[in-house]
Every structure is written in C-alpha cells, then in structure tokens.
Design a protein around this motif. Structure first.
Motif, short mmCIF file in Angstrom:
data_model
loop_
_atom_site.label_atom_id
_atom_site.label_comp_id
_atom_site.label_asym_id
_atom_site.label_seq_id
_atom_site.Cartn_x
_atom_site.Cartn_y
_atom_site.Cartn_z
N GLU A 135 0.81 -1.20 0.00
CA GLU A 135 0.00 0.00 0.00
C GLU A 135 0.85 1.26 0.00
O GLU A 135 1.69 1.46 0.86
N PRO A 136 0.68 2.13 -0.99
CA PRO A 136 1.43 3.38 -0.99
C PRO A 136 0.86 4.33 0.06
O PRO A 136 -0.27 4.15 0.50
N PRO A 137 1.62 5.31 0.48
CA PRO A 137 1.08 6.26 1.45
C PRO A 137 -0.19 6.91 0.90
O PRO A 137 -0.22 7.40 -0.22
N THR A 138 -1.26 6.86 1.72
CA THR A 138 -2.53 7.42 1.27
C THR A 138 -3.07 8.43 2.26
O THR A 138 -4.15 8.94 2.09
N ASP A 139 -2.33 8.71 3.30
CA ASP A 139 -2.83 9.53 4.37
C ASP A 139 -1.80 10.62 4.66
O ASP A 139 -0.62 10.33 4.79
N SER A 140 -2.24 11.85 4.78
CA SER A 140 -1.31 12.94 5.02
C SER A 140 -0.66 12.84 6.39
O SER A 140 0.27 13.57 6.68
N THR A 141 -1.13 11.93 7.26
CA THR A 141 -0.52 11.78 8.58
C THR A 141 0.67 10.84 8.54
O THR A 141 1.39 10.72 9.53
N GLU A 142 0.89 10.14 7.43
CA GLU A 142 2.00 9.22 7.37
C GLU A 142 3.29 10.00 7.18
O GLU A 142 3.45 10.78 6.26
N VAL A 143 4.21 9.79 8.11
CA VAL A 143 5.51 10.45 8.06
C VAL A 143 6.54 9.37 7.78
O VAL A 143 6.67 8.42 8.54
N THR A 144 7.25 9.50 6.70
CA THR A 144 8.29 8.54 6.37
C THR A 144 9.63 9.25 6.38
O THR A 144 9.70 10.47 6.25
N THR A 145 10.68 8.49 6.55
CA THR A 145 12.02 9.06 6.49
C THR A 145 12.75 8.30 5.42
O THR A 145 12.93 7.10 5.54
N GLY A 146 13.16 8.98 4.38
CA GLY A 146 13.77 8.27 3.27
C GLY A 146 12.73 7.32 2.70
O GLY A 146 11.74 7.75 2.17
N THR A 147 12.95 6.05 2.91
CA THR A 147 12.01 5.08 2.38
C THR A 147 11.42 4.18 3.46
O THR A 147 10.63 3.31 3.16
N LEU A 148 11.83 4.35 4.73
CA LEU A 148 11.21 3.58 5.81
C LEU A 148 9.75 3.98 5.94
O LEU A 148 9.40 5.15 5.76
N ARG A 149 8.88 3.01 6.27
CA ARG A 149 7.46 3.30 6.42
C ARG A 149 6.90 2.59 7.64
O ARG A 149 7.33 1.51 8.00
N LEU A 150 5.89 3.20 8.23
CA LEU A 150 5.09 2.58 9.27
C LEU A 150 3.70 2.45 8.66
O LEU A 150 3.02 3.45 8.44
N ALA A 151 3.31 1.23 8.32
CA ALA A 151 2.01 0.99 7.69
C ALA A 151 1.04 0.47 8.74
O ALA A 151 1.40 -0.38 9.56
N ILE A 152 -0.18 0.97 8.72
CA ILE A 152 -1.22 0.50 9.64
C ILE A 152 -2.21 -0.31 8.82
O ILE A 152 -2.74 0.16 7.81
#
Length: 151
Positions: A34-51
């Motif tokens: 899932e690509p980021p779809t929410d403006s609350t998602e903060v990523t650094t470089g390419t690391l992601r926290l997916a819910i």
C-alpha cells in the motif's frame, strides 16, 4: 494402537496449523504494498510505518502496524510508541498513565523486509473517543507516523 493414531493425527493438525499461520495474511501483504494514502504518514527516506486497519471501533484495543524497510541496511527499534489526537490546534499527544512503563527490548528489521514484531500498539489504555489519531514510533533513529480513525 488407537492412542498412537490419535496422537499422530493431533500432531499433523498442529503442524499444519503452525505452517499455515506463518504465511502473511492478505491484509499484511496489502499493508506492505500500500502506498502512502494519508497525510498523517511520516516517512524518512524510504522507511514506512504501515497500519493495517485505519478504521477502528471504540472497543478495539490494538492498532497493528508494520515497519517496512526497503533499504540496504538493518534498522533497529524498541517497543515504545506514542499516540496523538488531531485537534483544532494540531496534533496533541495522548498522555500515558503514570504507572505505565516500557520493556527495554531491541528489535531489528532486515534490509528489504518488513515486520510486525513489537509494533502492536495497545490503545485500550487510552479510552480513545471517536476521532483522528496517529501512531508514532522511533525506527532507526527516525520518527515514523501513520494515522488511524476511531469510529
């Protein structure tokens, strides 16, 4: 002899269940892709926290997150996380109970992989009202965040 057959059947069922539970569910796989779809998602470089489930009920007690690491290095993190609520004044941290503490445990996410280990956020402690929230977690020295809703 009959007892031996029952033990064999029980063992085979247990082994089959264990192997089946090792596969990622469709929900877990979707969280990775899932690509980021929410403006609350903060990523650094390419690391992601997916819910996995962005809409929870007030009776739900866990936000399940996945740390996605598409980089070439292992990243480390602990159990600590923070919950913030969106208000008219911006994001406000939801306070913890004074008697709550963290286990000092270190986890790692290998390069080009993801994990859900140590990422389940217990939200039943907060007694969250309906609204827009975000989960924040330090991973590899950076803060990752992603939003969810209590409906």
């Amino acid at each position: 002899m009959k007892t031996m057959k029952l033990w064999r059947i029980a063992f085979m069922m247990l082994a089959a269940f264990s192997l089946a539970s090792c596969k990622p569910s469709a929900r877990q796989t979707a969280a990775d892709a899932e690509p980021p779809t929410d403006s609350t998602e903060v990523t650094t470089g390419t690391l992601r926290l997916a819910i996995a489930d962005k809409h929870l009920a007030t009776l739900d007690n866990i936000v399940q997150a996945r740390i996605v690491n598409p980089t070439d290095t292992t990243v480390e993190y602990g159990e600590e996380y923070h919950i913030e609520r969106e208000t008219a004044d911006g994001w406000q941290e939801v306070p913890w109970s004074d008697d709550y503490g963290w286990n000092l445990v270190g986890y790692g996410v290998k390069p080009h992989s993801s994990t859900m280990q140590g990422t389940a956020a217990q939200i039943d402690f907060f007694h969250l009202a309906p609204g827009h929230y975000r989960l924040s977690k330090e991973v590899g020295g950076e803060i990752l965040s992603n939003g969810f809703y209590i409906d």
